[in-house]
Design a protein around this motif. Sequence first.
Motif, PDB file in Angstrom:
ATOM      1  N   GLY A   1       7.669   2.352 -23.455  1.00  0.00           N
ATOM      2  CA  GLY A   1       7.045   1.357 -22.723  1.00  0.00           C
ATOM      3  C   GLY A   1       7.443   1.162 -21.085  1.00  0.00           C
ATOM      4  N   ASN A   2       6.601   0.543 -20.446  1.00  0.00           N
ATOM      5  CA  ASN A   2       7.262   0.328 -18.828  1.00  0.00           C
ATOM      6  C   ASN A   2       6.257  -1.103 -18.543  1.00  0.00           C
ATOM      7  OD1 ASN A   2       7.642   0.101 -15.985  1.00  0.00           O
ATOM      8  ND2 ASN A   2       6.301   1.961 -15.643  1.00  0.00           N
ATOM      9  N   LEU A   3       7.260  -1.845 -17.996  1.00  0.00           N
ATOM     10  CA  LEU A   3       6.707  -3.119 -17.490  1.00  0.00           C
ATOM     11  C   LEU A   3       6.789  -2.986 -16.046  1.00  0.00           C
ATOM     12  CD1 LEU A   3       5.640  -6.069 -17.856  1.00  0.00           C
ATOM     13  CD2 LEU A   3       7.639  -6.910 -18.129  1.00  0.00           C
ATOM     14  N   PRO A   4       5.618  -2.724 -15.428  1.00  0.00           N
ATOM     15  CA  PRO A   4       5.642  -2.662 -14.052  1.00  0.00           C
ATOM     16  C   PRO A   4       6.382  -3.866 -13.165  1.00  0.00           C
ATOM     17  CG  PRO A   4       3.575  -1.732 -14.809  1.00  0.00           C
ATOM     18  CD  PRO A   4       4.238  -2.541 -16.070  1.00  0.00           C
ATOM     19  N   GLU A   5       6.835  -3.619 -12.299  1.00  0.00           N
ATOM     20  CA  GLU A   5       7.684  -4.770 -11.711  1.00  0.00           C
ATOM     21  C   GLU A   5       8.101  -5.785 -12.770  1.00  0.00           C
ATOM     22  OE1 GLU A   5       4.957  -6.300  -9.094  1.00  0.00           O
ATOM     23  OE2 GLU A   5       5.102  -4.466  -7.713  1.00  0.00           O
ATOM     24  N   GLY A   6       8.985  -5.392 -13.663  1.00  0.00           N
ATOM     25  CA  GLY A   6       9.448  -5.958 -14.837  1.00  0.00           C
ATOM     26  C   GLY A   6      10.646  -6.750 -14.614  1.00  0.00           C
ATOM     27  N   VAL A   7      11.660  -6.259 -13.525  1.00  0.00           N
ATOM     28  CA  VAL A   7      12.676  -6.970 -13.145  1.00  0.00           C
ATOM     29  C   VAL A   7      12.798  -6.979 -11.627  1.00  0.00           C
ATOM     30  CG1 VAL A   7      14.096  -6.007 -15.541  1.00  0.00           C
ATOM     31  CG2 VAL A   7      14.043  -4.650 -13.097  1.00  0.00           C
ATOM     32  N   LYS A   8      13.778  -7.928 -11.095  1.00  0.00           N
ATOM     33  CA  LYS A   8      13.947  -7.998  -9.719  1.00  0.00           C
ATOM     34  C   LYS A   8      15.411  -7.649  -9.680  1.00  0.00           C
ATOM     35  CE  LYS A   8      12.664 -11.355  -6.514  1.00  0.00           C
ATOM     36  NZ  LYS A   8      12.022 -12.592  -5.943  1.00  0.00           N
ATOM     37  N   HIS A   9      15.696  -6.552  -8.774  1.00  0.00           N
ATOM     38  CA  HIS A   9      16.983  -5.977  -8.554  1.00  0.00           C
ATOM     39  C   HIS A   9      17.253  -6.154  -7.176  1.00  0.00           C
ATOM     40  CE1 HIS A   9      19.665  -2.254  -8.481  1.00  0.00           C
ATOM     41  NE2 HIS A   9      20.436  -3.335  -8.970  1.00  0.00           N
ATOM     42  N   LYS A  10      18.257  -6.814  -6.812  1.00  0.00           N
ATOM     43  CA  LYS A  10      18.566  -6.767  -5.371  1.00  0.00           C
ATOM     44  C   LYS A  10      17.087  -7.148  -4.384  1.00  0.00           C
ATOM     45  CE  LYS A  10      22.499  -3.679  -5.618  1.00  0.00           C
ATOM     46  NZ  LYS A  10      23.013  -2.502  -5.278  1.00  0.00           N
ATOM     47  N   ARG A  11      16.496  -8.168  -4.845  1.00  0.00           N
ATOM     48  CA  ARG A  11      15.291  -8.744  -4.049  1.00  0.00           C
ATOM     49  C   ARG A  11      14.098  -7.926  -4.484  1.00  0.00           C
ATOM     50  NH1 ARG A  11      18.096 -12.098   0.621  1.00  0.00           N
ATOM     51  NH2 ARG A  11      19.595 -13.340  -0.485  1.00  0.00           N
ATOM     52  N   GLU A  12      14.051  -6.929  -4.907  1.00  0.00           N
ATOM     53  CA  GLU A  12      13.087  -5.926  -4.920  1.00  0.00           C
ATOM     54  C   GLU A  12      12.468  -5.885  -6.408  1.00  0.00           C
ATOM     55  OE1 GLU A  12      11.746  -4.197  -2.583  1.00  0.00           O
ATOM     56  OE2 GLU A  12      13.234  -5.200  -1.197  1.00  0.00           O
ATOM     57  N   TYR A  13      11.187  -5.885  -6.710  1.00  0.00           N
ATOM     58  CA  TYR A  13      10.659  -5.748  -7.902  1.00  0.00           C
ATOM     59  C   TYR A  13      10.733  -4.147  -8.568  1.00  0.00           C
ATOM     60  CZ  TYR A  13       9.016 -10.298  -8.033  1.00  0.00           C
ATOM     61  OH  TYR A  13       8.834 -11.800  -7.768  1.00  0.00           O
ATOM     62  N   VAL A  14      11.252  -3.878  -9.643  1.00  0.00           N
ATOM     63  CA  VAL A  14      11.623  -2.486 -10.065  1.00  0.00           C
ATOM     64  C   VAL A  14      10.747  -2.622 -11.484  1.00  0.00           C
ATOM     65  CG1 VAL A  14      13.241  -0.890 -10.947  1.00  0.00           C
ATOM     66  CG2 VAL A  14      13.565  -2.544  -9.019  1.00  0.00           C
ATOM     67  N   ASP A  15      10.342  -1.419 -11.817  1.00  0.00           N
ATOM     68  CA  ASP A  15       9.680  -1.447 -13.161  1.00  0.00           C
ATOM     69  C   ASP A  15      10.898  -1.417 -14.341  1.00  0.00           C
ATOM     70  OD1 ASP A  15       7.370  -0.884 -11.852  1.00  0.00           O
ATOM     71  OD2 ASP A  15       7.227   1.183 -12.544  1.00  0.00           O
ATOM     72  N   HIS A  16      10.476  -1.894 -15.451  1.00  0.00           N
ATOM     73  CA  HIS A  16      11.537  -2.087 -16.717  1.00  0.00           C
ATOM     74  C   HIS A  16      11.179  -1.070 -17.685  1.00  0.00           C
ATOM     75  CE1 HIS A  16      14.189  -4.908 -19.075  1.00  0.00           C
ATOM     76  NE2 HIS A  16      14.699  -3.794 -18.944  1.00  0.00           N
ATOM     77  N   LEU A  17      11.940  -0.060 -17.850  1.00  0.00           N
ATOM     78  CA  LEU A  17      11.409   0.973 -18.934  1.00  0.00           C
ATOM     79  C   LEU A  17      12.115   0.348 -20.201  1.00  0.00           C
ATOM     80  CD1 LEU A  17      12.249   4.261 -16.940  1.00  0.00           C
ATOM     81  CD2 LEU A  17      10.093   3.010 -17.272  1.00  0.00           C
ATOM     82  N   TYR A  18      11.354   0.708 -21.286  1.00  0.00           N
ATOM     83  CA  TYR A  18      11.810   0.586 -22.775  1.00  0.00           C
ATOM     84  C   TYR A  18      12.013   2.097 -23.448  1.00  0.00           C
ATOM     85  CZ  TYR A  18      10.975  -4.192 -21.420  1.00  0.00           C
ATOM     86  OH  TYR A  18      10.933  -5.243 -20.693  1.00  0.00           O
ATOM     87  N   PHE A  19      13.211   1.968 -24.198  1.00  0.00           N
ATOM     88  CA  PHE A  19      13.449   3.324 -25.030  1.00  0.00           C
ATOM     89  C   PHE A  19      13.996   2.781 -26.489  1.00  0.00           C
ATOM     90  CE2 PHE A  19      14.555   4.298 -20.763  1.00  0.00           C
ATOM     91  CZ  PHE A  19      14.179   5.756 -20.463  1.00  0.00           C
ATOM     92  N   TYR A  20      13.499   3.535 -27.611  1.00  0.00           N
ATOM     93  CA  TYR A  20      13.948   3.427 -28.636  1.00  0.00           C
ATOM     94  C   TYR A  20      14.685   4.723 -29.383  1.00  0.00           C
ATOM     95  CZ  TYR A  20      10.223   5.865 -30.783  1.00  0.00           C
ATOM     96  OH  TYR A  20       9.322   6.953 -31.375  1.00  0.00           O
ATOM     97  N   LYS A  21      15.296   4.540 -30.387  1.00  0.00           N
ATOM     98  CA  LYS A  21      15.769   5.643 -31.234  1.00  0.00           C
ATOM     99  C   LYS A  21      15.960   5.153 -32.708  1.00  0.00           C
ATOM    100  CE  LYS A  21      19.714   9.007 -31.618  1.00  0.00           C
ATOM    101  NZ  LYS A  21      20.752   9.696 -30.956  1.00  0.00           N
ATOM    102  N   LYS A  22      15.411   5.887 -33.362  1.00  0.00           N
ATOM    103  CA  LYS A  22      15.198   5.669 -34.871  1.00  0.00           C
ATOM    104  C   LYS A  22      16.606   6.127 -35.210  1.00  0.00           C
ATOM    105  CE  LYS A  22      10.665   5.498 -36.388  1.00  0.00           C
ATOM    106  NZ  LYS A  22       9.844   5.609 -37.440  1.00  0.00           N
ATOM    107  N   ILE A  23      17.458   5.541 -36.238  1.00  0.00           N
ATOM    108  CA  ILE A  23      18.764   5.721 -36.741  1.00  0.00           C
ATOM    109  C   ILE A  23      18.670   6.035 -38.034  1.00  0.00           C
ATOM    110  CG2 ILE A  23      21.023   4.706 -37.243  1.00  0.00           C
ATOM    111  CD1 ILE A  23      20.432   4.881 -34.069  1.00  0.00           C
ATOM    112  N   ARG A  24      17.775   5.597 -38.925  1.00  0.00           N
ATOM    113  CA  ARG A  24      17.672   5.831 -40.319  1.00  0.00           C
ATOM    114  C   ARG A  24      16.252   6.210 -40.430  1.00  0.00           C
ATOM    115  NH1 ARG A  24      22.809   3.983 -41.284  1.00  0.00           N
ATOM    116  NH2 ARG A  24      23.161   1.987 -41.104  1.00  0.00           N
TER     117      ARG A  24
END
Length: 185
Positions: free
Chosen positions: A162-185
Amino acid sequence: MNSKGIIYSGLTKKGKKILIRYPKITDTESILNYFNTLSKEKTYIRFQGERLTLKEEEKYMRDILKKIKENRVVKLLAFISDKLVGVADIKMQEKIETHVGIFGITVAKEFRGEGIGKLLLKLAIEEAKKKIKDLEIVTLGCFANNQAACTMYKNFGFIEYGNLPEGVKHKREYVDHLYFYKKIR
């Protein structure tokens, strides 16, 4: 893990002695200073200049140490010459998501590029597999402008979901927030 909570002792890519262990209550002030420094730097973490207080950190540490004992959290601290240089954890979710752990990681600015992040990620997952019986999936969020981290997660088998466009504010700029997963079992 030995009786002092040490799970790794070795060398970084640049040949520095590194020790990775579980936290102790006596680490509270070091952890507070570490995160306040990262916050001031406005690195790729949730804190962007805010300062935690000792009282807040003490409360947090009591809670985390309790959850470690209950095998609901794995939290690892990396030290070089008794200086805290990295932290990684996997915190289990609750209720309908008790099989999902959320991964977080930080490395101090002057120690990035030494393989500490990769080592912490590898060890945190190994420890979580051993200690947290319900863990099936590990998730994480990553600032899209943190290419080094995104690449590392992909190299460890994490899949972007997933990607939340402009999901975080980093150093006063909006940045996309990417989401990752990994199956362990």
